[in-house]
Enzyme design. Sequence first.
Site, short mmCIF file in Angstrom:
data_model
loop_
_atom_site.label_atom_id
_atom_site.label_comp_id
_atom_site.label_asym_id
_atom_site.label_seq_id
_atom_site.Cartn_x
_atom_site.Cartn_y
_atom_site.Cartn_z
N HIS A 412 73.01 10.47 22.95
CA HIS A 412 73.28 9.77 23.87
C HIS A 412 72.44 8.50 23.58
O HIS A 412 73.63 7.37 23.10
CB HIS A 412 72.89 10.05 25.86
CG HIS A 412 73.05 9.10 26.38
ND1 HIS A 412 74.39 9.20 27.43
CD2 HIS A 412 73.21 7.80 27.43
CE1 HIS A 412 74.75 8.29 28.40
NE2 HIS A 412 73.40 7.19 27.93
N GLU A 413 71.75 8.01 23.86
CA GLU A 413 71.13 6.27 22.80
C GLU A 413 71.59 6.69 22.00
O GLU A 413 71.87 5.56 21.51
CB GLU A 413 69.05 6.47 23.58
CG GLU A 413 68.84 7.00 24.43
CD GLU A 413 69.58 5.63 25.56
OE1 GLU A 413 70.08 4.75 25.02
OE2 GLU A 413 69.70 6.38 27.60
N HIS A 416 75.01 4.69 22.13
CA HIS A 416 74.81 3.80 22.00
C HIS A 416 74.55 2.89 20.62
O HIS A 416 75.16 1.16 19.94
CB HIS A 416 74.27 3.35 23.06
CG HIS A 416 73.89 4.01 24.46
ND1 HIS A 416 75.29 2.92 24.57
CD2 HIS A 416 73.50 3.98 25.35
CE1 HIS A 416 75.29 3.82 26.20
NE2 HIS A 416 74.50 4.02 26.32
N HIS A 419 76.85 2.68 18.39
CA HIS A 419 77.90 1.83 18.63
C HIS A 419 77.65 0.53 17.98
O HIS A 419 78.37 -0.77 17.87
CB HIS A 419 78.13 1.62 20.26
CG HIS A 419 79.80 1.46 21.11
ND1 HIS A 419 79.97 1.09 22.37
CD2 HIS A 419 80.50 0.19 20.38
CE1 HIS A 419 80.38 0.42 22.39
NE2 HIS A 419 81.32 0.18 21.75
ZN LIG Z 1 73.69 5.22 28.24
#
Ligand SMILES: [Zn+2]
Length: 623
Positions: A412-413, A416, A419
């Site tokens: 998940h992290e 980010h 991105h």
């Molecule tokens: Zn998040």
Amino acid sequence: MIRLLVLATLCLLCIGQAAFAATAAKLTQRSDIEARYKWRLEDIYATNELWEKDFQKLQGLIPRMAAMKGHLGRSADSLLATLKLNDEIGDVSGRLTVYAGMRRDEDNRVSTYLGMVDRMTGLGTKLGEAQAFMDPEILEIPSDKLESFYKDRPDLGVYRHELENTQRTRAHTLDEAQEKLLALTGDFSGSAGSIFTAFNNADLRYGTIKDDKGADIELTKGRYSRALDSPDRRYRRDAFLQFNRAYKGFNNTLGATMNANVKKDVFYAKARKYTSALAAALDRNNIPVSVYQNLVNTVNANLEPLHRYAALRKKWLHLDTLHVYDLYTPLFPSAKIEVPFEQARVDVVKGLEPLGDEYLGVFKKGLEGGWIDVYETEGKTSGAYNWGSYSTHPYVLMNYSNSLEDQFTLAHEMGHALHSYFTHHNQPFVYGNYATFVAEVASTTNEATLINYLLKKEMPREQRLYLLNFLLEQIRTTFFRQTLFAEFEMRTHEMAEKGDPLTAEAMNKLYRDLYQKYYGPDLVLDPEADVEWSRVPHFYNSFYVYQYATSYAAATALSKKILGEGQPAVAKYLTFLKSGSSDYPIEVLKKAGVDMTTPAPVEATIARFNEVLSEMEKLWDAK
Ligand SMILES: [Zn+2]
């Protein structure tokens, strides 16, 4: 709008969840951790002295910015010079902020870094004041004059979208006297929220209950959520009833507080000539109201799988009646999966292979290159986040403790982080960030892709059930539950706009009806469930939570495309990651291949939920 301080791409949604995930410290010292498991903040500033030098530089930029006041509409040259100065300020302050903030997060007891964070906060306020003239002056430049500016200075063209985004709000900007009056309300516009925060975090007590071992314990928010996970039904029921009764005792007070919050939104929407509070809130990111309505309506038209889930949960837990306090307890507590960090790295890289070489290349670079601070140590900030600024590489803070959840947090992290990386490497500073509406798409797409890989592996039946249940709960709590919240917010604001009384009693009934509608006839609602709305802090940040649901839906749809179509879908996805805020969030998502104005992504998410439920049912019956 011109963002005065483009500081960082901190994952706010994650931070919100992180607070609950805090565990008792095991007190390993930072110096005991191998360097390869620590992030390298010296990549930003090799020494604190270099930070000081940049801090002085930033202070020196304030008078230069103040001197630009009154000049923006005069010529293309002065507009461009101011925008460039604004970028420079944003870039330097971003670096300063993330360095001080992450040094502090390594060990919150070190006063040097607490001091640096404080100094940055103070300087940030001064910068904000110095830049406050920009938006109003940009709004005053007539569109045709701006067009002639672009002809005079073609290099101003890069700011076109940002300037248009600022000018877009012209229809909702009032004359000077009215704007002044509205600005004066700023000091008390957040009162309902701050009253609730003080009540909820400082004054409210929940009393004592007997825990699962029969010991008297004081009930707290953290213990409440752990109690709901307990296999001991007496314990989780007592916790549920007592926790919610604490709020029920203040039902009218909390009703009045919520009423004030909703009325405040309605007031600002009317003052700024919006058709509704919802339209005003969504206009900030230029999201059409239809996106919100589409989410609520599509979920409403497809609630059958959630009803089926409630019936199956009742059956699987061998219960005569299913209550709200039976919704969180794990169905298969015996199959808890352990994942050491080294294995998580391997699995996550394998799992993300469908995202292609370009993505994986950067991902591996991040795993090796001092991006991640892996383990919990004494004084370290709890939870997990991605941070960094335009001119630094991304950073990820974790408190990795070998659980399956931690493995998903890594995916998940890092979603980010990548991105941010792709945006920073492909956009000019002015578009080097991204809106909340798209932020959680990049992180959740990784999770959806990873779980697909894990489910393909051979594993014992119990473990597969655990994994499927993990996915199912994710969809239920991130997608269905947040849509229920979003519908509650929409309805309460509509009631206020129609002039219907927004009393505690009316909101209890509304909430209860929504609960029953979403979960169907198998869920038995105790009167204590009616007041859940009165303890949700997010409701004081109106029309925010729907983004959890839309992001989840977009990510589910994208992951499905990437796995199904391969390269063409991957190419579109990378275009999305590289777009930053160079276009409006809805348009950026369309580039990725998902249109949130249509029901398709929401339907795909519900279909996925149904699919997982069916697979669990089959496995369950096979025992
Ligand atoms: Zn998040």
